[in-house]
Design a protein around this motif. Structure first.
Motif, PDB file in Angstrom:
ATOM      1  N   SER A  33      -0.967   3.774   0.831  1.00  0.00           N
ATOM      2  CA  SER A  33       0.340   4.425   0.593  1.00  0.00           C
ATOM      3  C   SER A  33       1.181   3.657  -0.423  1.00  0.00           C
ATOM      4  O   SER A  33       2.402   3.636  -0.353  1.00  0.00           O
ATOM      5  CB  SER A  33       1.127   4.581   1.904  1.00  0.00           C
ATOM      6  OG  SER A  33       0.376   5.277   2.862  1.00  0.00           O
ATOM      7  N   SER A  34       0.497   2.970  -1.354  1.00  0.00           N
ATOM      8  CA  SER A  34       1.187   2.240  -2.419  1.00  0.00           C
ATOM      9  C   SER A  34       0.262   2.219  -3.634  1.00  0.00           C
ATOM     10  O   SER A  34      -0.866   2.702  -3.568  1.00  0.00           O
ATOM     11  CB  SER A  34       1.523   0.811  -1.964  1.00  0.00           C
ATOM     12  OG  SER A  34       0.365   0.155  -1.488  1.00  0.00           O
ATOM     13  N   LYS A 285      -2.260  -4.136   6.525  1.00  0.00           N
ATOM     14  CA  LYS A 285      -1.715  -4.467   7.847  1.00  0.00           C
ATOM     15  C   LYS A 285      -0.269  -3.988   7.984  1.00  0.00           C
ATOM     16  O   LYS A 285       0.156  -3.559   9.047  1.00  0.00           O
ATOM     17  CB  LYS A 285      -1.766  -5.988   8.048  1.00  0.00           C
ATOM     18  CG  LYS A 285      -1.134  -6.465   9.343  1.00  0.00           C
ATOM     19  CD  LYS A 285      -2.130  -7.204  10.158  1.00  0.00           C
ATOM     20  CE  LYS A 285      -1.631  -7.539  11.536  1.00  0.00           C
ATOM     21  NZ  LYS A 285      -2.737  -8.009  12.374  1.00  0.00           N
ATOM     22  N   GLU A 286       0.482  -4.090   6.893  1.00  0.00           N
ATOM     23  CA  GLU A 286       1.908  -3.712   6.938  1.00  0.00           C
ATOM     24  C   GLU A 286       2.207  -2.643   5.891  1.00  0.00           C
ATOM     25  O   GLU A 286       3.196  -2.713   5.161  1.00  0.00           O
ATOM     26  CB  GLU A 286       2.778  -4.954   6.704  1.00  0.00           C
ATOM     27  CG  GLU A 286       2.598  -6.016   7.774  1.00  0.00           C
ATOM     28  CD  GLU A 286       3.681  -7.086   7.716  1.00  0.00           C
ATOM     29  OE1 GLU A 286       4.643  -6.931   6.945  1.00  0.00           O
ATOM     30  OE2 GLU A 286       3.543  -8.082   8.446  1.00  0.00           O
ATOM     31  N   LYS A 287       1.345  -1.630   5.846  1.00  0.00           N
ATOM     32  CA  LYS A 287       1.473  -0.672   4.745  1.00  0.00           C
ATOM     33  C   LYS A 287       2.776   0.119   4.789  1.00  0.00           C
ATOM     34  O   LYS A 287       3.268   0.562   3.754  1.00  0.00           O
ATOM     35  CB  LYS A 287       0.258   0.256   4.683  1.00  0.00           C
ATOM     36  CG  LYS A 287       0.075   1.216   5.822  1.00  0.00           C
ATOM     37  CD  LYS A 287      -1.217   1.998   5.536  1.00  0.00           C
ATOM     38  CE  LYS A 287      -1.319   3.228   6.432  1.00  0.00           C
ATOM     39  NZ  LYS A 287      -2.538   3.990   6.123  1.00  0.00           N
ATOM     40  N   GLU A 288       3.388   0.258   5.975  1.00  0.00           N
ATOM     41  CA  GLU A 288       4.688   0.946   6.044  1.00  0.00           C
ATOM     42  C   GLU A 288       5.772   0.140   5.321  1.00  0.00           C
ATOM     43  O   GLU A 288       6.669   0.700   4.697  1.00  0.00           O
ATOM     44  CB  GLU A 288       5.094   1.195   7.504  1.00  0.00           C
ATOM     45  CG  GLU A 288       4.271   2.269   8.202  1.00  0.00           C
ATOM     46  CD  GLU A 288       4.206   3.574   7.409  1.00  0.00           C
ATOM     47  OE1 GLU A 288       5.272   4.033   6.934  1.00  0.00           O
ATOM     48  OE2 GLU A 288       3.100   4.122   7.245  1.00  0.00           O
ATOM     49  N   VAL A 289       5.669  -1.184   5.407  1.00  0.00           N
ATOM     50  CA  VAL A 289       6.641  -2.062   4.743  1.00  0.00           C
ATOM     51  C   VAL A 289       6.533  -1.920   3.220  1.00  0.00           C
ATOM     52  O   VAL A 289       7.532  -1.971   2.503  1.00  0.00           O
ATOM     53  CB  VAL A 289       6.403  -3.535   5.146  1.00  0.00           C
ATOM     54  CG1 VAL A 289       7.362  -4.471   4.397  1.00  0.00           C
ATOM     55  CG2 VAL A 289       6.555  -3.709   6.655  1.00  0.00           C
ATOM     56  N   ARG A 291       5.169   0.665   1.501  1.00  0.00           N
ATOM     57  CA  ARG A 291       4.979   2.057   1.079  1.00  0.00           C
ATOM     58  C   ARG A 291       5.651   2.315  -0.283  1.00  0.00           C
ATOM     59  O   ARG A 291       6.786   1.917  -0.500  1.00  0.00           O
ATOM     60  CB  ARG A 291       5.562   3.000   2.149  1.00  0.00           C
ATOM     61  CG  ARG A 291       5.418   4.480   1.842  1.00  0.00           C
ATOM     62  CD  ARG A 291       5.924   5.334   2.989  1.00  0.00           C
ATOM     63  NE  ARG A 291       4.994   5.343   4.123  1.00  0.00           N
ATOM     64  CZ  ARG A 291       3.914   6.133   4.209  1.00  0.00           C
ATOM     65  NH1 ARG A 291       3.648   6.977   3.234  1.00  0.00           N
ATOM     66  NH2 ARG A 291       3.137   6.076   5.267  1.00  0.00           N
ATOM     67  N   SER A 292       4.907   2.969  -1.171  1.00  0.00           N
ATOM     68  CA  SER A 292       5.406   3.387  -2.500  1.00  0.00           C
ATOM     69  C   SER A 292       5.740   2.227  -3.439  1.00  0.00           C
ATOM     70  O   SER A 292       6.363   2.437  -4.485  1.00  0.00           O
ATOM     71  CB  SER A 292       6.622   4.312  -2.360  1.00  0.00           C
ATOM     72  OG  SER A 292       6.298   5.429  -1.571  1.00  0.00           O
ATOM     73  N   LYS A 293       5.332   1.001  -3.086  1.00  0.00           N
ATOM     74  CA  LYS A 293       5.584  -0.154  -3.964  1.00  0.00           C
ATOM     75  C   LYS A 293       4.427  -0.339  -4.952  1.00  0.00           C
ATOM     76  O   LYS A 293       3.313   0.129  -4.728  1.00  0.00           O
ATOM     77  CB  LYS A 293       5.758  -1.430  -3.140  1.00  0.00           C
ATOM     78  CG  LYS A 293       6.936  -1.396  -2.171  1.00  0.00           C
ATOM     79  CD  LYS A 293       8.261  -1.321  -2.884  1.00  0.00           C
ATOM     80  CE  LYS A 293       9.433  -1.417  -1.917  1.00  0.00           C
ATOM     81  NZ  LYS A 293      10.717  -1.186  -2.587  1.00  0.00           N
TER      82      LYS A 293
END
Length: 311
Positions: A33-34, A285-289, A291-293
Motif C-alpha cells: 500500500s505504498s 509489518k507497519e504498512k498502515e503507518v 500507507r501511500s508513502k
C-alpha cells in the motif's frame, strides 16, 4: 562527518564500485500500500553493499599501511568485500573467519585473493586471531561496521538512491553491526528532502532496538535468526549516528523475514539474502503507518547459500 566527506568518498570509490540498479514492482506496491524503490546492492561487486565501505577504508590508508596489508574478522560479506577491494587496490587482505562460516563465503574470499585464518566461532576467538595477525604482519585492522571510513562508504548507496528519487519519505535498511544504517542515515540527512530512516531488525537479534531504548550499546545473548548477516552488534562509532539520525527500528519475526524474502525473489526476480529481506519485512509489518508513502529499501546483499533456501 559532514556532507562534503560523503561526496568526496563517493567520487573516490566510483572506479571500484557499481552504481547499482533501482527496481520497482507494482505488485509489491499493492502488497505494501505504498510506493517502494529497491536499491539493489545484491548487484554490487562481491554481491553486497560492503564493497563500498571496504574500498573507501583501504583508500584512506597511508602507502606504508597499504604495504603491510589489512586484516578483519568477518563471517561473510565484509570478508569478501575487503578481499576484493584489497585485490583491486593491490593490497594484501588477511581474513579471520569463524570455522562455521558458510562454505560459499569462504570460497568467495579465496577467489577474491583473501588469506583466510579460521578460528573458533566466538567473538573472543575472532579478536584474538586478529590481534595476532596485526602483531605478526603489521596489518591495519578494519572493522566491518564500526569505522568512520566504512560508515561513509556504506552511505553512498543511499546517496545514489536519492539522486534517482530525491523525494523519498523514508529509507529502510537492515541493522546488524550498524555501518549500513548509520551511513544511510547520514546520506538521507544530507541529500534527502526531509527523508526519515528506519531500521529493520529480527526479534531474535534485537540489540539495536534495545540500545536505542536504553541509550547504551546492548548485546544479544542468543542470535537464533535466519538473517545471518545481522548477528553482530553496534559500535561506539556508529551508535551515536544512529541515535541522532535514525527515526526508529521495527522488529520482525522469522516468518515475516522469510515471507518478505520470498516476495523479493518472486516479484523482483532477484536473489537476495535473508538479512536484506528484513528491511521489506519492516515496511510490511507497519504498512498502515506507511500507507501511500514513497519508500526506499536497501537490498543489502545477495550472497545466499542456494542449498539452504527457507522456501
Amino acid at each position: 562527518m559532514d556532507k562534503h566527506k560523503l561526496i568526496e568518498c563517493h567520487e573516490r570509490i566510483k572506479p571500484f564500485i557499481h552504481n547499482t540498479p533501482v527496481l520497482h514492482s507494482r505488485l509489491i506496491d499493492g502488497i505494501a500500500s505504498s510506493t517502494i524503490f529497491f536499491k539493489c546492492e545484491n548487484f554490487q561487486r562481491m554481491g553486497a553493499f560492503k564493497m563500498r565501505g571496504a574500498a573507501n577504508a583501504i583508500m584512506q590508508l597511508s602507502e606504508g599501511q597499504k604495504q603491510n596489508g589489512v586484516v578483519t574478522h568477518s563471517s561473510g560479506n565484509f570478508a569478501q568485500a575487503l578481499s576484493l577491494a584489497a585485490q583491486s587496490l593491490g593490497v594484501t587482505a588477511y581474513i579471520v573467519m569463524p570455522s562455521n562460516a558458510p562454505q560459499v563465503k569462504k570460497d568467495a574470499v579465496k577467489e577474491y585473493g583473501g588469506r583466510i585464518f579460521e578460528c573458533e566461532p566466538t567473538l573472543l576467538a575472532r579478536k584474538t586471531a586478529t590481534k595476532k595477525i596485526q602483531q605478526e604482519k603489521g596489518a591495519t585492522f578494519l572493522h566491518p561496521s564500526n569505522d568512520d571510513a566504512v560508515i561513509i562508504g556504506q552511505g553512498t548507496a543511499c546517496k545514489e538512491l536519492l539522486e534517482l528519487h530525491p523525494n523519498l519519505d523514508y529509507v529502510f535498511a537492515p541493522v546488524g553491526g550498524g555501518g549500513l544504517i548509520a551511513g544511510t542515515a547520514l546520506a538521507a540527512n544530507y541529500f534527502g528532502n526531509n527523508c526519515k530512516v528506519i531500521g529493520g531488525e529480527p526479534f531474535e537479534a534485537d540489540d539495536a532496538y534495545r540500545s536505542l531504548l536504553s541509550g547504551t550499546i546492548e548485546t544479544n545473548t542468543t542470535t537464533n535468526t535466519i538473517a545471518d548477516g545481522l548477528k553482530t552488534q553496534l559500535g561506539d562509532r556508529n551508535f551515536p549516528i544512529i541515535q541522532e539520525y535514525v527515526e526508529r527500528i521495527v522488529r520482525v519475526s522469522e516468518e515475516e523475514i522469510i515471507s518478505s524474502m520470498r516476495i523479493i525473489w518472486e516479484r523482483l526476480k532477484i536473489v537476495c539474502e535473508p538479512s536484506c529481506a528484513v528491511a521489506l519485512a519492516a515496511v510490511l509489518k507497519e504498512k498502515e503507518v506507511f500507507r501511500s508513502k514513497k519508500i526506499g529499501v536497501i537490498i543489502s546483499g545477495g550472497n545466499v547459500d542456494l542449498g539452504k533456501l527457507p522456501f
